[in-house]
Design a protein around this motif. Structure first.
Motif, PDB file in Angstrom:
ATOM      1  N   ALA A   1       0.825  -1.203   0.000  1.00  0.00           N
ATOM      2  CA  ALA A   1       0.000   0.000   0.000  1.00  0.00           C
ATOM      3  C   ALA A   1       0.862   1.257   0.000  1.00  0.00           C
ATOM      4  O   ALA A   1       0.450   2.302  -0.481  1.00  0.00           O
ATOM      5  CB  ALA A   1      -0.925  -0.008   1.200  1.00  0.00           C
ATOM      6  N   ASP A   2       2.082   1.150   0.543  1.00  0.00           N
ATOM      7  CA  ASP A   2       2.933   2.331   0.600  1.00  0.00           C
ATOM      8  C   ASP A   2       3.847   2.465  -0.606  1.00  0.00           C
ATOM      9  O   ASP A   2       4.646   3.382  -0.688  1.00  0.00           O
ATOM     10  CB  ASP A   2       3.753   2.322   1.891  1.00  0.00           C
ATOM     11  CG  ASP A   2       4.146   0.912   2.305  1.00  0.00           C
ATOM     12  OD1 ASP A   2       4.100   0.035   1.426  1.00  0.00           O
ATOM     13  OD2 ASP A   2       4.488   0.700   3.472  1.00  0.00           O
ATOM     14  N   LEU A   3       3.758   1.529  -1.558  1.00  0.00           N
ATOM     15  CA  LEU A   3       4.540   1.630  -2.783  1.00  0.00           C
ATOM     16  C   LEU A   3       3.666   2.211  -3.879  1.00  0.00           C
ATOM     17  O   LEU A   3       2.499   1.849  -3.991  1.00  0.00           O
ATOM     18  CB  LEU A   3       5.006   0.251  -3.249  1.00  0.00           C
ATOM     19  CG  LEU A   3       6.195  -0.411  -2.587  1.00  0.00           C
ATOM     20  CD1 LEU A   3       6.491  -1.706  -3.306  1.00  0.00           C
ATOM     21  CD2 LEU A   3       7.388   0.490  -2.619  1.00  0.00           C
ATOM     22  N   ASP A   4       4.239   3.071  -4.679  1.00  0.00           N
ATOM     23  CA  ASP A   4       3.486   3.576  -5.823  1.00  0.00           C
ATOM     24  C   ASP A   4       4.097   2.974  -7.082  1.00  0.00           C
ATOM     25  O   ASP A   4       5.106   3.442  -7.587  1.00  0.00           O
ATOM     26  CB  ASP A   4       3.562   5.098  -5.862  1.00  0.00           C
ATOM     27  CG  ASP A   4       2.716   5.658  -6.982  1.00  0.00           C
ATOM     28  OD1 ASP A   4       1.765   4.963  -7.397  1.00  0.00           O
ATOM     29  OD2 ASP A   4       2.993   6.777  -7.440  1.00  0.00           O
ATOM     30  N   THR A   5       3.503   1.886  -7.548  1.00  0.00           N
ATOM     31  CA  THR A   5       3.994   1.250  -8.762  1.00  0.00           C
ATOM     32  C   THR A   5       2.867   1.207  -9.776  1.00  0.00           C
ATOM     33  O   THR A   5       1.693   1.370  -9.427  1.00  0.00           O
ATOM     34  CB  THR A   5       4.449  -0.195  -8.495  1.00  0.00           C
ATOM     35  OG1 THR A   5       3.305  -0.959  -8.097  1.00  0.00           O
ATOM     36  CG2 THR A   5       5.481  -0.255  -7.390  1.00  0.00           C
ATOM     37  N   SER A   6       3.234   0.946 -11.037  1.00  0.00           N
ATOM     38  CA  SER A   6       2.185   0.941 -12.060  1.00  0.00           C
ATOM     39  C   SER A   6       1.211  -0.202 -11.813  1.00  0.00           C
ATOM     40  O   SER A   6       0.009  -0.055 -12.030  1.00  0.00           O
ATOM     41  CB  SER A   6       2.822   0.836 -13.449  1.00  0.00           C
ATOM     42  OG  SER A   6       3.753  -0.209 -13.498  1.00  0.00           O
ATOM     43  N   HIS A   7       1.726  -1.355 -11.318  1.00  0.00           N
ATOM     44  CA  HIS A   7       0.803  -2.447 -11.059  1.00  0.00           C
ATOM     45  C   HIS A   7      -0.039  -2.187  -9.820  1.00  0.00           C
ATOM     46  O   HIS A   7      -1.201  -2.573  -9.755  1.00  0.00           O
ATOM     47  CB  HIS A   7       1.557  -3.771 -10.932  1.00  0.00           C
ATOM     48  CG  HIS A   7       1.783  -4.425 -12.243  1.00  0.00           C
ATOM     49  ND1 HIS A   7       2.934  -4.253 -12.956  1.00  0.00           N
ATOM     50  CD2 HIS A   7       0.979  -5.202 -12.994  1.00  0.00           C
ATOM     51  CE1 HIS A   7       2.832  -4.909 -14.091  1.00  0.00           C
ATOM     52  NE2 HIS A   7       1.662  -5.495 -14.144  1.00  0.00           N
TER      53      HIS A   7
END
Lengths: 354, 285
Positions: free
Chosen positions: A178-184
């Motif tokens: 939840a704390d990562l901003d990735t395209s997936h």
């Protein structure tokens, strides 16, 4: 006593890694470098801002007598920066960092390089599980992929020229948290999961905690060579969608997918080049070499997706709860160097720390 | 810093690191779905096996109950039913039924629709690494058709004449995994969906592997692709050939690999001729 330099300390996992290493009394010094401000609060890590090309890193490495370099700055998602920036970071940046670590008089004894499974690409004639010794069957398809391949080739060359340095390359599957901003991550946040009509690709994720855990394991243990880092288990997209309790939306046609992806971009959904290939062919990694080397991953792919689902439900609540951390140089310098601040080591003297 | 851990010997230690089975999941790591497989099995395969093709199975005891084994069969029919019927035969007749993994062309992974379905019902892309993982690490049953599409696209007039057995890759895979090879001879698939001609232009337009003319296809539309004729099926499993008796790394010897591949091909061909000689009718066996 280890003296560690972490590049890309402003990324989520870079910051988390620095935080984790701060707890380790065997780590004497941590220096974090990045072109951007740190996003997480760091206690004793010293932050130095550098350019994207990391040109002056050699002076820092020499001056601070760094023996372990963790390179976690590689751009592995075309979402986070433009292709030109990604190229600067991935190819030129890697070159400069390796130049800073090499040479007969260099104090560096270990390099941990965070790479990506995009190294393998996604093709029709892929094996179902990539092992570390496999090379991609076809030349890179996107700029990001060719940058990553080029960066890894540079690392391999460095390892050959500098046998006194332990070089660990960690190839991570798509990160999820939840704390990562990735395209997936963004894709799975949508009310329906977009997919290509007639395809149900195999996916493997690694939870953001495990990204940090694997990097830390590589710092504290001797792992020469390349290792795949991915959660156990490979899920098909329809399985992921049902775990998320979201419908699959086959909005992308099997032919002319690129055109439809451009249309979706107007609507605010970004399908990157690498993602389009993963949505079509999927990818699985063989993580057994890493597990045999003693690294335990906390989450399987399924658990990572479940955890992500749970985190998404309370994400809004969590966001409002605490004020986000903001880096301010003066405050940080005061906290670290002012004689008026009582530091933890002085408050509770720990004999093992010395 | 902890001391450098000794790296384990490759295969055995790595086998212990295979991911644990998650009981809540209905899809395997290979993308095989119990639910979809069960549904097709109940609705289609059951009926085909018992009533349409009336499969008769011989030598099921040659399929080992434990450990990996590579099944090698002849291959025929525009949309070949032989693989599914061999899998069904093991399920129905074997004292310890095990799932069978069918190796399929990479083409299926790249074609919409097939890509979804083929993996769900047990198809695995025919990559040497896939076969090795299934045989050596997961100790599963794997079925290969060394003829590949040379077998399925051959015309009716060439029926039961085995094509070249690839380049012996299947023998090498079995040798590396030290798994026995079980040759299988299937009679009936050639008549179930004979191919009379190929339409090259339509093949190019659709991007399919081939575009055949069969008794029901293309004039009955896509449904005609399932229009099997009720030929009588006979499946004969032959005695297994152990691959661990040829020394340390027998696959390095290309000559040996080729010889073994040719021997297996000859055995299947002989068995086919034998079965055809005994067959009185295509439809009643």
């Amino acid at each position: 006593m280890t003296r560690i330099l972490v590049t890309g300390v402003s990324s989520h996992w870079g910051g988390r890694l620095a935080q984790a290493l701060e707890q380790d009394p065997a780590v004497e010094t941590i220096i974090g470098v990045s072109p951007r401000d740190p996003t997480l609060e760091l206690e004793r890590t010293e932050f130095v801002r550098v350019g994207t090309q990391h040109a002056l890193l050699r002076r820092i490495v020499q001056a601070a007598e760094i023996d372990t370099v963790v390179d976690s700055r590689l751009v592995v998602d075309s979402l986070s920066s433009s292709p030109r920036e990604a190229h600067e970071t991935n190819v030129i940046g890697t070159m400069n960092i390796l130049a800073a670590c090499g040479g007969p008089d260099s104090p560096v004894r270990k390099v941990v390089f965070k790479s990506s499974a995009h190294y393998y690409g996604c093709e029709r004639d892929d094996p179902a599980f990539f092992t570390e010794t496999m090379r991609r069957p076809h030349p890179p398809r996107t700029r990001l992929e060719s940058d990553i391949v080029e960066a890894e080739d540079a690392v391999r060359g460095f390892a050959e020229r500098n046998p006194q340095v332990t070089v660990t390359v960690l190839r991570f599957a798509n990160g999820l948290g939840a704390d990562l901003d990735t395209s997936h991550g963004r894709l799975l946040r949508l009310p329906a999961v977009p997919c290509i009509l007639g395809f149900d690709p195999r996916y493997q994720f690694v939870h953001s905690d495990d990204i940090v855990g694997a990097l830390e394991h590589a710092v504290t243990h001797e792992l020469p060579g390349t290792y795949n880092v991915a959660g156990d288990g490979v899920l098909v997209l329809s399985e992921i969608a049902s775990l998320l309790a979201r419908p699959l939306a086959p909005v992308l046609p099997p032919w002319g997918t690129g055109l439809a992806a451009a249309g979706l971009r107007v609507a605010g959904v970004r399908i990157t080049g690498e993602m389009a290939r993963q949505l079509r062919y999927g990818r699985g990694l063989d993580n057994r070499r890493l597990k045999a080397a003693g690294c335990r991953l906390r989450y399987t792919t399924r658990e990572a997706v479940q955890r992500y689902t749970e985190d998404l439900r309370v994400h809004r609540l969590r966001q409002g709860a605490g004020a986000p951390y903001r880096y301010e140089r003066e405050v940080e310098e005061f906290l670290r160097y002012s004689p008026n601040v009582r530091r933890r080591a002085e408050r509770e003297p720990d004999p093992s720390a010395r | 810093m902890s001391p450098r851990p000794a790296l384990p010997a490759p295969s055995d230690a790595l086998r212990a690191q295979l991911p644990a089975i998650e009981p809540d999941r209905q899809v395997t790591d290979w993308g095989r779905s119990e639910r979809v497989e069960g549904l097709i099995d109940r609705t289609l395969y059951d009926w085909l096996y018992h009533y349409w093709f009336r499969c008769e199975v011989e030598g099921i005891e040659h399929v080992p109950s434990t450990g990996g084994a590579l099944l090698v069969s002849n291959h025929a029919g525009a949309l070949p039913p032989d693989g599914a019927m061999i899998a069904k035969a093991i399920k129905e007749e074997h004292p310890r039924p095990r799932p069978l993994h069918l190796t399929v062309e990479h083409f299926f992974k790249g074609y919409p629709g097939f890509s979804m379905l083929v993996a769900k019902i047990g198809g695995v892309p025919a990559h040497p690494a896939n076969v090795h993982r299934l045989l050596a690490d997961e100790e599963q049953l794997v079925l290969v058709f060394p003829e590949g599409r040379k077998g399925t696209e051959k015309l009716y007039k060439d029926r039961y004449r085995l094509r070249r057995f690839g380049r012996g890759g299947f023998v090498e895979a079995a040798m590396r995994a030290r798994a026995p090879i079980v040759p299988v001879a299937v009679v009936g698939a050639e008549e179930a969906m004979p191919i009379f001609a190929h339409l090259t232009l339509l093949q190019r337009v659709t991007g399919l592997l081939y575009f055949p003319v069969t008794p029901t296809f293309p004039h009955l539309g896509p449904v005609g692709f399932l229009g099997y004729l009720p030929a009588k099926f006979r499946i004969r499993f032959l005695e297994p050939i152990p691959t661990d008796g040829w020394g340390e790394e027998p696959w390095q010897d290309r000559g040996l690999v080729q010889t073994v591949a040719d021997e297996i091909r000859a055995r299947v061909q002989e068995e086919l001729i034998d079965m055809l000689a005994a067959r009185r009718s295509v439809w009643f066996g």
